[in-house]
Design a protein around this motif. Structure first.
Motif, PDB file in Angstrom:
ATOM      1  N   GLU A 170     -18.125  59.897  40.674  1.00  0.00           N
ATOM      2  CA  GLU A 170     -19.362  59.325  41.238  1.00  0.00           C
ATOM      3  C   GLU A 170     -19.063  57.993  41.923  1.00  0.00           C
ATOM      4  OE1 GLU A 170     -22.460  61.316  37.984  1.00  0.00           O
ATOM      5  OE2 GLU A 170     -21.810  59.244  37.732  1.00  0.00           O
ATOM      6  N   ARG A 171     -18.193  57.207  41.296  1.00  0.00           N
ATOM      7  CA  ARG A 171     -17.859  55.910  41.909  1.00  0.00           C
ATOM      8  C   ARG A 171     -17.117  56.106  43.227  1.00  0.00           C
ATOM      9  NH1 ARG A 171     -14.681  51.355  38.515  1.00  0.00           N
ATOM     10  NH2 ARG A 171     -12.878  52.671  38.952  1.00  0.00           N
ATOM     11  N   LEU A 172     -16.256  57.129  43.257  1.00  0.00           N
ATOM     12  CA  LEU A 172     -15.521  57.416  44.495  1.00  0.00           C
ATOM     13  C   LEU A 172     -16.491  57.753  45.628  1.00  0.00           C
ATOM     14  CD1 LEU A 172     -12.596  57.852  45.673  1.00  0.00           C
ATOM     15  CD2 LEU A 172     -12.961  60.283  45.222  1.00  0.00           C
TER      16      LEU A 172
ATOM     17  N   LEU B   6      -9.988  45.850  50.178  1.00  0.00           N
ATOM     18  CA  LEU B   6     -10.241  44.731  49.265  1.00  0.00           C
ATOM     19  C   LEU B   6      -9.006  44.371  48.447  1.00  0.00           C
ATOM     20  CD1 LEU B   6     -13.796  45.752  48.025  1.00  0.00           C
ATOM     21  CD2 LEU B   6     -13.242  43.869  49.557  1.00  0.00           C
ATOM     22  N   TYR B   7      -7.999  45.236  48.490  1.00  0.00           N
ATOM     23  CA  TYR B   7      -6.788  44.999  47.685  1.00  0.00           C
ATOM     24  C   TYR B   7      -5.730  44.190  48.424  1.00  0.00           C
ATOM     25  CZ  TYR B   7      -8.649  47.732  43.971  1.00  0.00           C
ATOM     26  OH  TYR B   7      -9.437  48.146  42.933  1.00  0.00           O
ATOM     27  N   MET B   8      -5.967  43.927  49.703  1.00  0.00           N
ATOM     28  CA  MET B   8      -4.990  43.145  50.471  1.00  0.00           C
ATOM     29  C   MET B   8      -4.763  41.795  49.798  1.00  0.00           C
ATOM     30  SD  MET B   8      -5.587  41.975  54.381  1.00  0.00           S
ATOM     31  CE  MET B   8      -7.115  41.173  53.963  1.00  0.00           C
TER      32      MET B   8
ATOM     33  N   CYS C  86      -9.163  39.909  37.599  1.00  0.00           N
ATOM     34  CA  CYS C  86      -7.746  39.897  37.978  1.00  0.00           C
ATOM     35  C   CYS C  86      -7.551  40.837  39.160  1.00  0.00           C
ATOM     36  CB  CYS C  86      -6.890  40.296  36.787  1.00  0.00           C
ATOM     37  SG  CYS C  86      -6.859  38.985  35.548  1.00  0.00           S
ATOM     38  N   THR C  87      -6.303  41.032  39.572  1.00  0.00           N
ATOM     39  CA  THR C  87      -6.065  41.787  40.806  1.00  0.00           C
ATOM     40  C   THR C  87      -6.308  43.284  40.646  1.00  0.00           C
ATOM     41  OG1 THR C  87      -3.714  42.082  40.357  1.00  0.00           O
ATOM     42  CG2 THR C  87      -4.347  40.092  41.541  1.00  0.00           C
ATOM     43  N   GLY C  88      -6.363  43.748  39.400  1.00  0.00           N
ATOM     44  CA  GLY C  88      -6.650  45.163  39.177  1.00  0.00           C
ATOM     45  C   GLY C  88      -7.279  45.375  37.814  1.00  0.00           C
ATOM     46  N   ALA C  89      -7.996  44.380  37.334  1.00  0.00           N
ATOM     47  CA  ALA C  89      -8.588  44.474  35.992  1.00  0.00           C
ATOM     48  C   ALA C  89      -9.687  43.426  35.842  1.00  0.00           C
ATOM     49  CB  ALA C  89      -7.519  44.236  34.922  1.00  0.00           C
TER      50      ALA C  89
ATOM     51  N   THR D  65     -13.773  50.648  32.507  1.00  0.00           N
ATOM     52  CA  THR D  65     -13.220  50.168  31.236  1.00  0.00           C
ATOM     53  C   THR D  65     -14.044  48.977  30.740  1.00  0.00           C
ATOM     54  OG1 THR D  65     -11.097  50.701  32.235  1.00  0.00           O
ATOM     55  CG2 THR D  65     -11.036  49.646  30.075  1.00  0.00           C
ATOM     56  N   ARG D  66     -14.407  48.095  31.653  1.00  0.00           N
ATOM     57  CA  ARG D  66     -15.248  46.935  31.304  1.00  0.00           C
ATOM     58  C   ARG D  66     -16.540  47.420  30.645  1.00  0.00           C
ATOM     59  NH1 ARG D  66     -19.708  44.494  33.544  1.00  0.00           N
ATOM     60  NH2 ARG D  66     -19.828  42.219  33.368  1.00  0.00           N
ATOM     61  N   GLN D  67     -17.193  48.389  31.279  1.00  0.00           N
ATOM     62  CA  GLN D  67     -18.451  48.902  30.729  1.00  0.00           C
ATOM     63  C   GLN D  67     -18.222  49.534  29.355  1.00  0.00           C
ATOM     64  OE1 GLN D  67     -20.191  51.545  33.722  1.00  0.00           O
ATOM     65  NE2 GLN D  67     -19.427  50.195  35.301  1.00  0.00           N
TER      66      GLN D  67
ATOM     67  N   THR E 256      -9.242  44.171  31.099  1.00  0.00           N
ATOM     68  CA  THR E 256      -9.540  45.597  30.922  1.00  0.00           C
ATOM     69  C   THR E 256      -9.433  46.330  32.249  1.00  0.00           C
ATOM     70  OG1 THR E 256     -11.921  45.388  31.361  1.00  0.00           O
ATOM     71  CG2 THR E 256     -11.213  45.076  29.078  1.00  0.00           C
ATOM     72  N   GLY E 257      -8.948  47.547  32.182  1.00  0.00           N
ATOM     73  CA  GLY E 257      -8.884  48.386  33.375  1.00  0.00           C
ATOM     74  C   GLY E 257      -8.279  49.727  32.984  1.00  0.00           C
ATOM     75  N   THR E 258      -8.463  50.698  33.844  1.00  0.00           N
ATOM     76  CA  THR E 258      -7.913  52.023  33.556  1.00  0.00           C
ATOM     77  C   THR E 258      -6.412  51.943  33.319  1.00  0.00           C
ATOM     78  OG1 THR E 258      -9.629  53.110  34.805  1.00  0.00           O
ATOM     79  CG2 THR E 258      -7.561  54.323  34.537  1.00  0.00           C
TER      80      THR E 258
HETATM   81  C1  LIG Z   1      -9.936  44.914  41.295  1.00  0.00           C
HETATM   82  C2  LIG Z   1     -10.182  45.706  40.053  1.00  0.00           C
HETATM   83  N1  LIG Z   1     -11.064  45.249  39.142  1.00  0.00           N
HETATM   84  C3  LIG Z   1     -11.312  45.918  38.008  1.00  0.00           C
HETATM   85  C4  LIG Z   1     -10.697  47.122  37.745  1.00  0.00           C
HETATM   86  C5  LIG Z   1     -11.021  47.868  36.495  1.00  0.00           C
HETATM   87  O1  LIG Z   1     -11.734  49.022  36.803  1.00  0.00           O
HETATM   88  P1  LIG Z   1     -11.695  50.311  35.864  1.00  0.00           P
HETATM   89  O2  LIG Z   1     -11.921  49.811  34.481  1.00  0.00           O
HETATM   90  O3  LIG Z   1     -12.821  51.143  36.366  1.00  0.00           O
HETATM   91  O4  LIG Z   1     -10.366  50.927  36.034  1.00  0.00           O
HETATM   92  C6  LIG Z   1      -9.785  47.640  38.647  1.00  0.00           C
HETATM   93  C7  LIG Z   1      -9.091  48.894  38.381  1.00  0.00           C
HETATM   94  O5  LIG Z   1      -9.338  49.873  38.983  1.00  0.00           O
HETATM   95  C8  LIG Z   1      -9.534  46.929  39.837  1.00  0.00           C
HETATM   96  O6  LIG Z   1      -8.664  47.407  40.737  1.00  0.00           O
END
Ligand SMILES: Cc1ncc(COP(=O)(O)O)c(C=O)c1O
Length: 295
Positions: free
Chosen positions: A59-61, A163-165, A194-197, A220-222, A254-256
């Motif tokens: 759904e997020r995709l 947004l990841y640049m 963070c950059t991915g969490a 993961t946060r939720q 937290t993150g996947t």
């Molecule tokens: C920028 C960013 N924030 C937060 C997250 C954490 O998201 P999720 O817990 O849905 O993986 C991610 C990982 O995908 C991310 O790339």
């Protein structure tokens, strides 16, 4: 460093409705997604053969694509089924999944109204970070120079490639200094992620985390907020200023990919991964296990 580059592996990738040999899952250099950042993606994990919160990720995709003004030509149910097929065809039970959707090559200007929307789904093995004892030592995080963009400047809540640049630039800089990751402030100078969490702090038994309205509200946060609440812990979602970083006792991200990872340092501030972090790490590990199916 992984020995085999990601384009040279064996296996199968789901690509526009077909399973294709891994090395054949290619796109043309004149793809809108490459030139103009019209690409969205997901990161998901399968545990014991089941993808954790698969439908929520699908759904997020779809939502991320809509925010970028395109529609992925597959339903959430079709995407869920395709992800299961990818795991099955590759014989994987514990894996990281990467669905990615992008605008194709029909038009090569900023406008791309007629471009075909592509979707590919790959999966690979990506074990959880080190062993729990090692993990409890915590990671060291640098302060990033870049900030998360103003929602008026970029579609900041989409999981969009563009947004990841600034994340890659920030993470590279942090790694060069010996840190594992970087903490970014938001456009108003408040602690963001963070950059991915996503990031959490603990003080006197209360959990604090920034309001996710201008950066990704991680699944993961939720989940962790729900797990903490289930434990009767108070979770304060609020604006957190960088000046407050000195006053917290524990910190975790937290993150996947990261799951729940303790943090021992953020810039000049130090934290001692403690009881609440450990409890949520353990609760998260239990939560992601496949649920026993009703007979
Ligand atoms: C920028 C960013 N924030 C937060 C997250 C954490 O998201 P999720 O817990 O849905 O993986 C991610 C990982 O995908 C991310 O790339």
């Amino acid at each position: 460093m992984s020995a085999t580059p990601f384009d040279q592996r064996d296996g199968w990738i789901w690509y526009d409705g077909q399973l294709v040999p891994w090395k054949d899952a290619k796109l043309h250099v004149l793809s809108h997604g490459l030139h103009y950042g019209s690409s969205v993606f997901e990161g998901e994990r399968a545990y014991g053969g089941e993808i954790f919160k698969s439908t929520q990720h699908s759904e997020r995709l779809k939502k991320s694509a809509q925010i970028l003004d395109f529609e992925i030509p597959y339903s959430v149910a079709e995407i869920d089924a395709a992800k299961r097929l990818v795991l099955e065809k590759n014989g994987m039970t514990d894996a990281y999944l990467r669905p990615v959707a992008w605008r194709g090559s029909e038009m090569m200007g900023v406008a791309a109204q007629a471009n075909k929307i592509h979707l590919a789904i790959a999966a690979w093995e990506w074990p959880s970070y080190f062993d729990p004892a090692q993990k409890m030592k915590g990671i060291r995080i640098d302060m990033a120079d870049y900030r998360r963009p103003d929602p008026a400047t970029a579609p900041s809540t989409a999981k969009a490639a563009g947004l990841y640049m600034i994340c890659t630039i920030s993470k590279h800089k942090a790694e060069r200094k010996g840190y594992a990751d970087a903490l970014m402030l938001d456009w108003q100078g408040r602690v963001a992620e963070c950059t991915g969490a996503n990031v959490f702090f603990v003080k006197d038994g209360v959990i604090h985390t920034p309001i996710a309205d201008c950066f990704l509200d991680g699944i993961t946060r939720q989940t962790v907020i729900e797990l903490a609440t289930r434990r009767g812990l108070e979770v304060a979602e609020r604006r957190i200023m960088p000046e407050e970083l000195s006053g917290f006792q524990e910190c975790f991200i937290t993150g996947t990919a990261a799951e729940v990872t303790p943090v021992s340092e953020v810039g000049p501030y130090t934290y001692t991964p403690g009881g609440i972090t450990k409890m949520l790490m353990d609760d998260y590990t239990a939560e992601v296990q496949p649920k026993a199916k009703a007979a």
